[in-house]
Design a protein around this motif. Sequence first.
Motif, PDB file in Angstrom:
ATOM      1  N   MET A  57      -1.463  -5.499  12.067  1.00  9.09           N
ATOM      2  CA  MET A  57      -1.954  -6.127  10.861  1.00  9.09           C
ATOM      3  C   MET A  57      -0.774  -6.335   9.910  1.00  9.09           C
ATOM      4  O   MET A  57      -0.008  -5.414   9.659  1.00  9.09           O
ATOM      5  N   ILE A  58      -0.632  -7.550   9.415  1.00  4.94           N
ATOM      6  CA  ILE A  58       0.429  -7.869   8.455  1.00  4.94           C
ATOM      7  C   ILE A  58      -0.212  -8.452   7.200  1.00  4.94           C
ATOM      8  O   ILE A  58      -1.099  -9.284   7.280  1.00  4.94           O
ATOM      9  N   HIS A  94       1.908   7.168   2.137  1.00  2.00           N
ATOM     10  CA  HIS A  94       0.509   6.873   2.453  1.00  2.00           C
ATOM     11  C   HIS A  94       0.353   6.202   3.813  1.00  2.00           C
ATOM     12  O   HIS A  94      -0.680   6.350   4.467  1.00  2.00           O
ATOM     13  N   TYR A  95       1.358   5.446   4.227  1.00  2.00           N
ATOM     14  CA  TYR A  95       1.300   4.677   5.477  1.00  2.00           C
ATOM     15  C   TYR A  95       2.585   4.897   6.287  1.00  2.00           C
ATOM     16  O   TYR A  95       3.425   4.003   6.404  1.00  2.00           O
ATOM     17  N   PRO A  96       2.756   6.112   6.840  1.00  2.00           N
ATOM     18  CA  PRO A  96       4.019   6.459   7.507  1.00  2.00           C
ATOM     19  C   PRO A  96       4.327   5.651   8.772  1.00  2.00           C
ATOM     20  O   PRO A  96       5.481   5.548   9.162  1.00  2.00           O
ATOM     21  N   ASP A  97       3.322   5.077   9.399  1.00  8.35           N
ATOM     22  CA  ASP A  97       3.542   4.314  10.628  1.00  8.35           C
ATOM     23  C   ASP A  97       3.697   2.822  10.371  1.00  8.35           C
ATOM     24  O   ASP A  97       3.443   2.009  11.251  1.00  8.35           O
ATOM     25  N   SER A  98       4.129   2.467   9.169  1.00  3.58           N
ATOM     26  CA  SER A  98       4.197   1.057   8.810  1.00  3.58           C
ATOM     27  C   SER A  98       5.636   0.590   8.615  1.00  3.58           C
ATOM     28  O   SER A  98       6.552   1.389   8.435  1.00  3.58           O
ATOM     29  N   SER A  99       5.801  -0.716   8.645  1.00  5.55           N
ATOM     30  CA  SER A  99       7.070  -1.360   8.332  1.00  5.55           C
ATOM     31  C   SER A  99       6.862  -2.093   7.005  1.00  5.55           C
ATOM     32  O   SER A  99       5.956  -2.929   6.896  1.00  5.55           O
ATOM     33  N   HIS A 149       3.557  -4.294   7.478  1.00  7.51           N
ATOM     34  CA  HIS A 149       3.083  -4.414   8.860  1.00  7.51           C
ATOM     35  C   HIS A 149       2.685  -3.007   9.296  1.00  7.51           C
ATOM     36  O   HIS A 149       3.537  -2.110   9.358  1.00  7.51           O
ATOM     37  N   ALA A 150       1.389  -2.823   9.546  1.00  5.26           N
ATOM     38  CA  ALA A 150       0.876  -1.496   9.893  1.00  5.26           C
ATOM     39  C   ALA A 150      -0.407  -1.629  10.698  1.00  5.26           C
ATOM     40  O   ALA A 150      -1.090  -2.650  10.618  1.00  5.26           O
ATOM     41  N   PRO A 151      -0.742  -0.587  11.457  1.00  3.93           N
ATOM     42  CA  PRO A 151      -1.987  -0.623  12.231  1.00  3.93           C
ATOM     43  C   PRO A 151      -3.217  -0.732  11.324  1.00  3.93           C
ATOM     44  O   PRO A 151      -4.191  -1.376  11.667  1.00  3.93           O
ATOM     45  N   HIS A 152      -3.147  -0.096  10.175  1.00  8.52           N
ATOM     46  CA  HIS A 152      -4.257  -0.149   9.217  1.00  8.52           C
ATOM     47  C   HIS A 152      -3.755   0.236   7.830  1.00  8.52           C
ATOM     48  O   HIS A 152      -2.839   1.037   7.694  1.00  8.52           O
ATOM     49  N   PHE A 153      -4.321  -0.382   6.831  1.00 10.95           N
ATOM     50  CA  PHE A 153      -4.043  -0.039   5.439  1.00 10.95           C
ATOM     51  C   PHE A 153      -5.076  -0.730   4.562  1.00 10.95           C
ATOM     52  O   PHE A 153      -5.833  -1.572   5.027  1.00 10.95           O
ATOM     53  N   SER A 154      -5.089  -0.353   3.307  1.00 13.78           N
ATOM     54  CA  SER A 154      -6.034  -0.909   2.341  1.00 13.78           C
ATOM     55  C   SER A 154      -5.266  -1.727   1.311  1.00 13.78           C
ATOM     56  O   SER A 154      -4.368  -1.205   0.651  1.00 13.78           O
ATOM     57  N   ASN A 155      -5.616  -3.012   1.196  1.00 13.46           N
ATOM     58  CA  ASN A 155      -4.984  -3.852   0.175  1.00 13.46           C
ATOM     59  C   ASN A 155      -5.161  -3.243  -1.208  1.00 13.46           C
ATOM     60  O   ASN A 155      -4.237  -3.245  -2.017  1.00 13.46           O
ATOM     61  N   THR A 156      -6.343  -2.737  -1.462  1.00  6.19           N
ATOM     62  CA  THR A 156      -6.635  -2.139  -2.770  1.00  6.19           C
ATOM     63  C   THR A 156      -5.718  -0.956  -3.042  1.00  6.19           C
ATOM     64  O   THR A 156      -5.188  -0.809  -4.147  1.00  6.19           O
TER      65      THR A 156
END
Length: 69
Positions: A1-2, A25-30, A45-52
């Motif tokens: 997800m980007i 909050h999102y350690p597996d993200s770029s 770019h992450a497997p999952h996250f919240s825009n909010t």
Amino acid sequence: MIEVFKTNVQEATQCSILIEKLLEHYPDSSINFDLEDCDKILRIHAPHFSNTKIIDILNSHGYFCEALP
């Protein structure tokens, strides 16, 4: 997800601090900023996250942030 966000971040030092906070909050993200773009783009770019949550994190540090369509 980007996802791409418009921000008002201006300096590379600010980017470093915000990326560090977002990675808590999102350690597996770029995560990166494009300060050359007129919208001062934040790209995640992450497997999952919240825009909010992303927007809330930047807002809590005094920055504007909105998701771009």
